[in-house]
Design an enzyme around this catalytic site. Structure first.
Site, PDB file in Angstrom:
ATOM      1  N   ASP A   1      59.229   4.706 -15.368  1.00  0.00           N
ATOM      2  CA  ASP A   1      60.109   3.584 -14.774  1.00  0.00           C
ATOM      3  C   ASP A   1      61.293   4.361 -13.871  1.00  0.00           C
ATOM      4  O   ASP A   1      61.461   5.421 -14.158  1.00  0.00           O
ATOM      5  CB  ASP A   1      60.558   2.814 -15.902  1.00  0.00           C
ATOM      6  CG  ASP A   1      61.285   1.506 -15.374  1.00  0.00           C
ATOM      7  OD1 ASP A   1      61.231   1.326 -14.202  1.00  0.00           O
ATOM      8  OD2 ASP A   1      61.365   0.610 -16.251  1.00  0.00           O
TER       9      ASP A   1
ATOM     10  N   ASP B   1      52.511  -2.663 -19.518  1.00  0.00           N
ATOM     11  CA  ASP B   1      53.389  -1.967 -20.434  1.00  0.00           C
ATOM     12  C   ASP B   1      54.315  -3.058 -21.319  1.00  0.00           C
ATOM     13  O   ASP B   1      54.900  -3.859 -20.553  1.00  0.00           O
ATOM     14  CB  ASP B   1      54.209  -0.889 -19.957  1.00  0.00           C
ATOM     15  CG  ASP B   1      55.529  -1.467 -19.432  1.00  0.00           C
ATOM     16  OD1 ASP B   1      56.552  -0.887 -19.942  1.00  0.00           O
ATOM     17  OD2 ASP B   1      55.457  -2.092 -18.279  1.00  0.00           O
TER      18      ASP B   1
ATOM     19  N   CYS C   1      39.223  -3.767 -36.760  1.00  0.00           N
ATOM     20  CA  CYS C   1      40.194  -2.561 -36.372  1.00  0.00           C
ATOM     21  C   CYS C   1      39.631  -1.350 -37.008  1.00  0.00           C
ATOM     22  O   CYS C   1      39.580  -1.266 -38.195  1.00  0.00           O
ATOM     23  CB  CYS C   1      41.368  -3.053 -36.415  1.00  0.00           C
ATOM     24  SG  CYS C   1      42.432  -1.700 -35.560  1.00  0.00           S
TER      25      CYS C   1
ATOM     26  N   CYS D   1      41.170   1.414 -36.769  1.00  0.00           N
ATOM     27  CA  CYS D   1      42.468   2.420 -36.861  1.00  0.00           C
ATOM     28  C   CYS D   1      42.603   2.842 -38.432  1.00  0.00           C
ATOM     29  O   CYS D   1      42.065   2.235 -39.345  1.00  0.00           O
ATOM     30  CB  CYS D   1      43.620   1.625 -36.306  1.00  0.00           C
ATOM     31  SG  CYS D   1      44.354   0.644 -37.377  1.00  0.00           S
TER      32      CYS D   1
ATOM     33  N   CYS E   1      43.797   0.227 -40.929  1.00  0.00           N
ATOM     34  CA  CYS E   1      42.849  -0.850 -41.406  1.00  0.00           C
ATOM     35  C   CYS E   1      41.633  -0.032 -42.160  1.00  0.00           C
ATOM     36  O   CYS E   1      41.159  -0.312 -43.229  1.00  0.00           O
ATOM     37  CB  CYS E   1      42.224  -1.506 -40.225  1.00  0.00           C
ATOM     38  SG  CYS E   1      43.710  -2.399 -39.496  1.00  0.00           S
TER      39      CYS E   1
ATOM     40  N   HIS F   1      48.340   0.691 -35.384  1.00  0.00           N
ATOM     41  CA  HIS F   1      47.524  -0.319 -35.695  1.00  0.00           C
ATOM     42  C   HIS F   1      47.404  -1.212 -34.364  1.00  0.00           C
ATOM     43  O   HIS F   1      46.535  -1.561 -33.708  1.00  0.00           O
ATOM     44  CB  HIS F   1      47.481  -1.056 -36.928  1.00  0.00           C
ATOM     45  CG  HIS F   1      46.952  -2.378 -36.935  1.00  0.00           C
ATOM     46  ND1 HIS F   1      45.460  -2.722 -36.740  1.00  0.00           N
ATOM     47  CD2 HIS F   1      47.251  -3.767 -36.520  1.00  0.00           C
ATOM     48  CE1 HIS F   1      45.257  -4.157 -36.662  1.00  0.00           C
ATOM     49  NE2 HIS F   1      46.576  -4.479 -36.463  1.00  0.00           N
TER      50      HIS F   1
END
Length: 376
Positions: A92, A266, A304, A306, A309, A335
């Site tokens: 940015d 984003d 999920c 991840c 999870c 997650h």
């Protein structure tokens, strides 16, 4: 070294399936980019970020210029080496943070004079210095310096702000050092006014940026006003360049914006929420601090893959937050970012199959059903 390019691989309505090619690798779009403001995605290692499927990370000019300093980053091999992220980095320009964080700021035609929110030290940021700092950081994608128009604003206020940003965009473009595989994005401003957005888009496309961002949204105008603004803005941007909606948003915001032709996003939302115990799941948002989770011996979201999870129960995640253990924010941030990438991956596959509208509707329907313990 490859050149900077965007390939539109397919379309379903206005929704686009693309691929961004840069000096630091490729990214599949629609893409959600992880926010790493100070050279780190909070509560995550670089390996953990990669494991979520994230392909682009953000850094911020304002924060990195204050500490450790752009020249120090350059001396340490650039931001890619410093943060262990050889992939794509977008920075940015610092304009938004100057407006929102800095003390005693003064805006004029040249740039912005401000005092650091850290120690009160005086600084001056211009289109030229912002671009030079981003070059020193070795950003793959540099953002033009702009003023983020506050909301609400009158048409007159929004017009003056947008036109100042367009003059700054021209100076940012002149200051950019072209290198193979690197790009610079201009930022469309104009608040919620269709005529101002059109004027801004025309000014920027005339400068020939490698990509185009849409700024000044998700600042309080509401989702419908944001979507209405996208409806009139994205069709004005070149079809062969990526379109980036800055600072957005919820998974629902992402689906609605993809439907309107946006390629890149984003937002701090998934990582910030993860640090405070809030989880985005296929059945909506859950607050893991709530007592109802204390004895739930089941995954946060069975859909999920991840680490949070696959390896831990809701009860354990609840326990971590109740005890203020740092592992809780780490797991839930992992997650949330993984879930955002799952939504993006599903969107890409749906666009390829020509069924994006059905995918978006089914995803929203699952959120609306809520967290039924018998069906999740």
């Amino acid at each position: 070294m490859t050149g900077f390019a965007f390939h539109n691989l397919g379309q379903d309505g206005a929704a686009r399936r693309g691929r961004l090619v840069t000096a630091h690798g490729t990214a599949e779009t629609p893409a959600f980019m992880a926010v790493g403001t100070a050279g780190t995605v909070k509560a995550m290692t670089a390996d953990a970020v990669r494991a979520t499927g994230t392909e682009i990370v953000l850094g911020n000019t304002y924060h990195l210029m204050l500490r450790p300093g752009a020249e120090r980053v350059r001396a340490l091999g650039g931001l890619h080496r410093m943060m262990d992220w050889p992939g794509i980095i977008l920075t940015d320009s610092g304009g938004f943070q100057v407006m929102s964080l800095a003390k005693l700021r003064k805006i004029d035609e040249v740039g912005v004079t401000f005092r650091s929110h850290l120690d009160g030290s005086a600084h001056h940021l211009t289109p030229e210095s912002s671009t030079a700092i981003q070059n020193a950081l070795d950003a793959t994608i540099t953002m033009a310096f702009d003023e983020c128009t506050p909301f609400p604003a009158t048409h007159e206020q929004a017009a003056a702000s947008m036109r100042l940003s367009m003059r700054w965009a021209e100076r940012s473009r002149a200051a950019f050092e072209p290198r193979p595989g690197y790009g610079q994005f201009g930022i469309v401003q104009g608040s919620v006014f269709a005529d101002l957005r059109a004027e801004s888009a025309a000014a920027l496309t005339g400068l020939g940026f490698e990509g185009y961002a849409i700024g000044g949204l998700a600042v309080g105008e509401g989702q419908q006003a944001m979507f209405d603004t996208l409806d009139v803005t994205t069709p004005l941007l070149p079809t062969d360049r990526p379109r980036y909606l800055m600072g957005v948003g919820t998974p629902d915001d992402l689906l609605g914006s993809i439907a309107r032709g946006v390629d890149m996003f984003d937002c701090v939302m998934p990582t910030r929420a993860g640090r405070t115990g809030r989880a985005f799941t296929s059945r909506g948002i859950l607050n893991l601090r709530n007592a109802r989770f204390a004895a739930e011996d089941r995954p946060l979201d069975p859909a999920c893959p991840c680490l949070a999870c696959a390896r831990h129960s809701r009860a354990y995640l609840h326990h971590l937050f109740r005890c203020d253990e740092m592992l809780g924010p780490m797991l839930l941030t992992t997650h949330n970012l993984s879930y955002y990438q799952t939504v993006m991956r599903g969107a890409r596959e749906a666009i390829e199959a020509g069924r994006f509208a059905a995918y978006a509707a089914a995803t929203r329907d699952a959120w609306s059903q809520g967290d039924d313990r018998h069906t999740l």
